[in-house]
Design an enzyme around this catalytic site. Sequence first.
Site, mmCIF file in Angstrom:
data_model
loop_
_atom_site.group_PDB
_atom_site.id
_atom_site.type_symbol
_atom_site.label_atom_id
_atom_site.label_comp_id
_atom_site.label_asym_id
_atom_site.label_seq_id
_atom_site.Cartn_x
_atom_site.Cartn_y
_atom_site.Cartn_z
ATOM 1 N N ASP A 1 0.821 -1.213 0.000
ATOM 2 C CA ASP A 1 0.000 0.000 0.000
ATOM 3 C C ASP A 1 0.852 1.258 0.000
ATOM 4 O O ASP A 1 2.015 1.225 0.350
ATOM 5 C CB ASP A 1 -0.784 0.062 1.327
ATOM 6 C CG ASP A 1 -2.160 -0.530 1.201
ATOM 7 O OD1 ASP A 1 -2.582 -0.791 0.078
ATOM 8 O OD2 ASP A 1 -2.791 -0.714 2.257
ATOM 9 N N LYS A 46 -2.666 3.726 -3.074
ATOM 10 C CA LYS A 46 -3.801 4.600 -3.385
ATOM 11 C C LYS A 46 -3.494 6.010 -2.926
ATOM 12 O O LYS A 46 -3.051 6.205 -1.816
ATOM 13 C CB LYS A 46 -5.053 4.130 -2.650
ATOM 14 C CG LYS A 46 -5.578 2.812 -3.109
ATOM 15 C CD LYS A 46 -6.738 2.415 -2.218
ATOM 16 C CE LYS A 46 -7.193 1.009 -2.561
ATOM 17 N NZ LYS A 46 -7.995 0.437 -1.490
ATOM 18 N N MET A 85 -8.390 9.719 7.947
ATOM 19 C CA MET A 85 -8.944 10.097 6.631
ATOM 20 C C MET A 85 -9.880 11.291 6.778
ATOM 21 O O MET A 85 -10.961 11.334 6.190
ATOM 22 C CB MET A 85 -9.705 8.903 6.017
ATOM 23 C CG MET A 85 -8.815 7.693 5.799
ATOM 24 S SD MET A 85 -9.660 6.314 5.037
ATOM 25 C CE MET A 85 -10.431 5.564 6.464
HETATM 26 N N1 SAH Z 1 -4.903 0.793 8.836
HETATM 27 C C1 SAH Z 1 -4.304 2.098 9.017
HETATM 28 C C2 SAH Z 1 -5.273 3.217 8.644
HETATM 29 C C3 SAH Z 1 -5.670 3.229 7.200
HETATM 30 S S1 SAH Z 1 -6.653 4.608 6.773
HETATM 31 C C4 SAH Z 1 -3.794 2.233 10.448
HETATM 32 O O1 SAH Z 1 -4.092 1.405 11.297
HETATM 33 O O2 SAH Z 1 -3.036 3.176 10.705
HETATM 34 C C5 SAH Z 1 -5.435 5.775 6.246
HETATM 35 C C6 SAH Z 1 -5.380 6.936 7.216
HETATM 36 O O3 SAH Z 1 -4.520 6.624 8.296
HETATM 37 C C7 SAH Z 1 -4.804 8.204 6.649
HETATM 38 O O4 SAH Z 1 -5.776 8.926 5.916
HETATM 39 C C8 SAH Z 1 -4.412 8.939 7.900
HETATM 40 O O5 SAH Z 1 -5.564 9.470 8.551
HETATM 41 C C9 SAH Z 1 -3.898 7.808 8.752
HETATM 42 N N2 SAH Z 1 -2.434 7.642 8.680
HETATM 43 C C10 SAH Z 1 -1.783 6.518 8.364
HETATM 44 N N3 SAH Z 1 -0.449 6.686 8.472
HETATM 45 C C11 SAH Z 1 -0.250 7.965 8.872
HETATM 46 C C12 SAH Z 1 0.896 8.762 9.177
HETATM 47 N N4 SAH Z 1 2.129 8.266 9.080
HETATM 48 N N5 SAH Z 1 0.709 10.035 9.558
HETATM 49 C C13 SAH Z 1 -0.523 10.554 9.677
HETATM 50 N N6 SAH Z 1 -1.648 9.855 9.405
HETATM 51 C C14 SAH Z 1 -1.525 8.575 9.016
#
Ligand code: SAH
Length: 265
Positions: free
Chosen positions: A36, A62, A173
Amino acid sequence: MSTGRVWLVGGGPGDPELITVKGLRLLERADVIVVDRLAPRALLDELPRVLGGETLVVDVGKQPGHHPVRQSEINALIVEHALAGRDVVRLKGGDPFVLGRGGEEVAACVEAGVPVEVVPGVTSAVSVPAAAGIPLTHRGVARGFTVLSGHDDVSGLLGGVPGGPEHTVVLLMAIAGLAHTAWALVEGGRPADTPVAIVEDGFGPRQRTTLATLGTVAQVAAEAGVRNPAVVVVGDVVTLAPEWVGEVAGGQSMWTPERARATAI
Ligand code: SAH
């Protein structure tokens, strides 16, 4: 030929060191890695089997608003490789089962009779606020937290979310819909002066914390040019951030900016 297996591996929030030992071991011996956008890709460049061309890396990253590979295609891809006898690691950002559609990928494997296992990861919902010095719970300030997707309208969900000051709301998100979500939280009973932190690019080179309140966050975020990926924290724990100026909830500051600098590793 026997069927391959599939592991949904949580890659953590981006820092290559924040993957589990098990996840890393699986990456080292995978035949195929399906990765991803928010997964820790830097890790892949260090894997001997990737460098040697024995592991196929498929990028299904994405961008928000652009979906180059549909979820159904990702599911089909994983299943096809496994049915062809290859061991597949599906490397996902954060934790596979936190707003990551991991359940759909598991279901696709189960339906196809492909053995599948989930290897949890460090979710951005908890770790990105931590990177900014914000604990989601803190004695006397917040006793629990709720993680919501800000991608969809949260209004209908808020009935089930504790609304008191002792509860933190974490939004993923959430940038595109931030104005609406902040409004919905106020409509849902949270005071407009509830502190909000937006933490962009946690653990990355652009990591930045922007502070506001529910009433001001839409404007503050627009002025600051806040971008994805970002985690939004709503609640009094935000006052514990080192950048917070003003009254600290519970009167128990963890650090002043000077102290944060002095104690940083
Ligand atoms: N499964 C992932 C979340 C997926 S949805 C988890 O557990 O972290 C994707 C969202 O995760 C992004 O839109 C943002 O809100 C957040 N996100 C993921 N990595 C991030 C990062 N390094 N810094 C800030 N937000 C992050």
